[in-house]
Design a protein around this motif. Structure first.
Motif, short mmCIF file in Angstrom:
data_model
loop_
_atom_site.label_atom_id
_atom_site.label_comp_id
_atom_site.label_asym_id
_atom_site.label_seq_id
_atom_site.Cartn_x
_atom_site.Cartn_y
_atom_site.Cartn_z
N LEU A 77 0.81 -1.21 0.00
CA LEU A 77 0.00 0.00 0.00
C LEU A 77 0.84 1.27 0.00
O LEU A 77 0.30 2.36 0.00
CB LEU A 77 -0.94 0.02 1.21
N ASP A 78 2.17 1.11 0.01
CA ASP A 78 3.11 2.22 0.02
C ASP A 78 2.78 3.20 1.14
O ASP A 78 2.38 4.34 0.92
CB ASP A 78 3.12 2.94 -1.33
N ILE A 79 2.96 2.72 2.36
CA ILE A 79 2.72 3.52 3.56
C ILE A 79 4.08 3.90 4.14
O ILE A 79 4.65 3.15 4.94
CB ILE A 79 1.86 2.75 4.59
N PRO A 80 4.64 5.04 3.72
CA PRO A 80 5.99 5.42 4.16
C PRO A 80 6.20 5.42 5.67
O PRO A 80 7.23 4.90 6.12
CB PRO A 80 6.18 6.83 3.57
N PRO A 81 5.28 5.96 6.47
CA PRO A 81 5.55 5.96 7.92
C PRO A 81 5.73 4.54 8.48
O PRO A 81 6.57 4.31 9.34
CB PRO A 81 4.31 6.61 8.54
N GLY A 87 1.39 -6.87 20.89
CA GLY A 87 2.15 -7.91 20.22
C GLY A 87 2.26 -7.74 18.72
O GLY A 87 2.72 -8.63 18.03
N GLY A 88 1.83 -6.59 18.19
CA GLY A 88 1.86 -6.40 16.75
C GLY A 88 2.09 -4.95 16.37
O GLY A 88 2.62 -4.17 17.16
N TYR A 89 1.66 -4.62 15.16
CA TYR A 89 1.86 -3.27 14.63
C TYR A 89 0.51 -2.64 14.31
O TYR A 89 -0.39 -3.29 13.79
CB TYR A 89 2.71 -3.32 13.37
N ASP A 90 0.37 -1.35 14.61
CA ASP A 90 -0.88 -0.62 14.43
C ASP A 90 -0.91 0.06 13.06
O ASP A 90 -0.41 1.16 12.87
CB ASP A 90 -1.02 0.43 15.53
N MET A 91 -1.51 -0.62 12.10
CA MET A 91 -1.61 -0.10 10.75
C MET A 91 -2.59 1.08 10.67
O MET A 91 -2.40 2.00 9.88
CB MET A 91 -2.05 -1.20 9.80
N CYS A 92 -3.61 1.08 11.47
CA CYS A 92 -4.62 2.15 11.44
C CYS A 92 -3.98 3.52 11.72
O CYS A 92 -4.25 4.48 11.01
CB CYS A 92 -5.72 1.88 12.45
N THR A 93 -3.14 3.59 12.73
CA THR A 93 -2.48 4.85 13.07
C THR A 93 -1.54 5.27 11.96
O THR A 93 -1.49 6.45 11.60
CB THR A 93 -1.72 4.71 14.40
N ALA A 94 -0.81 4.34 11.38
CA ALA A 94 0.13 4.67 10.31
C ALA A 94 -0.61 5.23 9.09
O ALA A 94 -0.20 6.24 8.51
CB ALA A 94 0.93 3.44 9.90
N GLN A 145 -3.21 12.39 6.98
CA GLN A 145 -3.07 13.74 7.52
C GLN A 145 -1.89 14.47 6.88
O GLN A 145 -1.99 15.67 6.57
CB GLN A 145 -2.90 13.69 9.04
N ASP A 146 -0.80 13.76 6.65
CA ASP A 146 0.36 14.36 5.99
C ASP A 146 0.00 14.80 4.57
O ASP A 146 0.38 15.88 4.13
CB ASP A 146 1.53 13.38 5.97
N GLY A 147 -0.75 13.99 3.87
CA GLY A 147 -1.19 14.34 2.52
C GLY A 147 -2.08 15.57 2.52
O GLY A 147 -1.98 16.43 1.63
N LYS A 148 -2.95 15.67 3.50
CA LYS A 148 -3.81 16.85 3.61
C LYS A 148 -3.00 18.11 3.86
O LYS A 148 -3.26 19.16 3.28
CB LYS A 148 -4.83 16.66 4.73
N LYS A 149 -2.00 18.00 4.73
CA LYS A 149 -1.13 19.16 5.01
C LYS A 149 -0.41 19.60 3.76
O LYS A 149 -0.34 20.80 3.46
CB LYS A 149 -0.11 18.81 6.10
N ARG A 150 0.15 18.63 3.02
CA ARG A 150 0.86 18.99 1.78
C ARG A 150 -0.10 19.61 0.77
O ARG A 150 0.28 20.53 0.05
CB ARG A 150 1.54 17.76 1.19
#
Length: 62
Positions: free
Chosen positions: A23-27, A39-46, A52-57
């Motif tokens: 999905l090309d999620i840089p963060p 025990g895992g990774y939070d994809m929702c927050t990423a 939000q970064d895209g909106k700022k740009r």
């Protein structure tokens, strides 16, 4: 994602890596430890941070 939030907030390392690249999620690719959750990774927050970064740009360019 909202329906399966528990699943997407605790992805295994392998699934996190696959999703980050596919999905090309840089963060999530650049700072995976930031999204470590239990025990895992939070994809929702990423994804939310990426949106939000895209909106700022967009505001800066707009």
């Amino acid at each position: 994602m909202a329906d399966k939030k528990d699943y997407y907030t605790s992805l295994s390392w392998e699934k996190k890596d696959l999703v980050a690249v596919f999905l090309d999620i840089p963060p999530l690719r650049k700072q995976p430890e930031k999204y470590k959750h239990g025990g895992g990774y939070d994809m929702c927050t990423a994804i939310e941070e990426m949106v939000q970064d895209g909106k700022k740009r967009g505001r800066v360019k707009g």
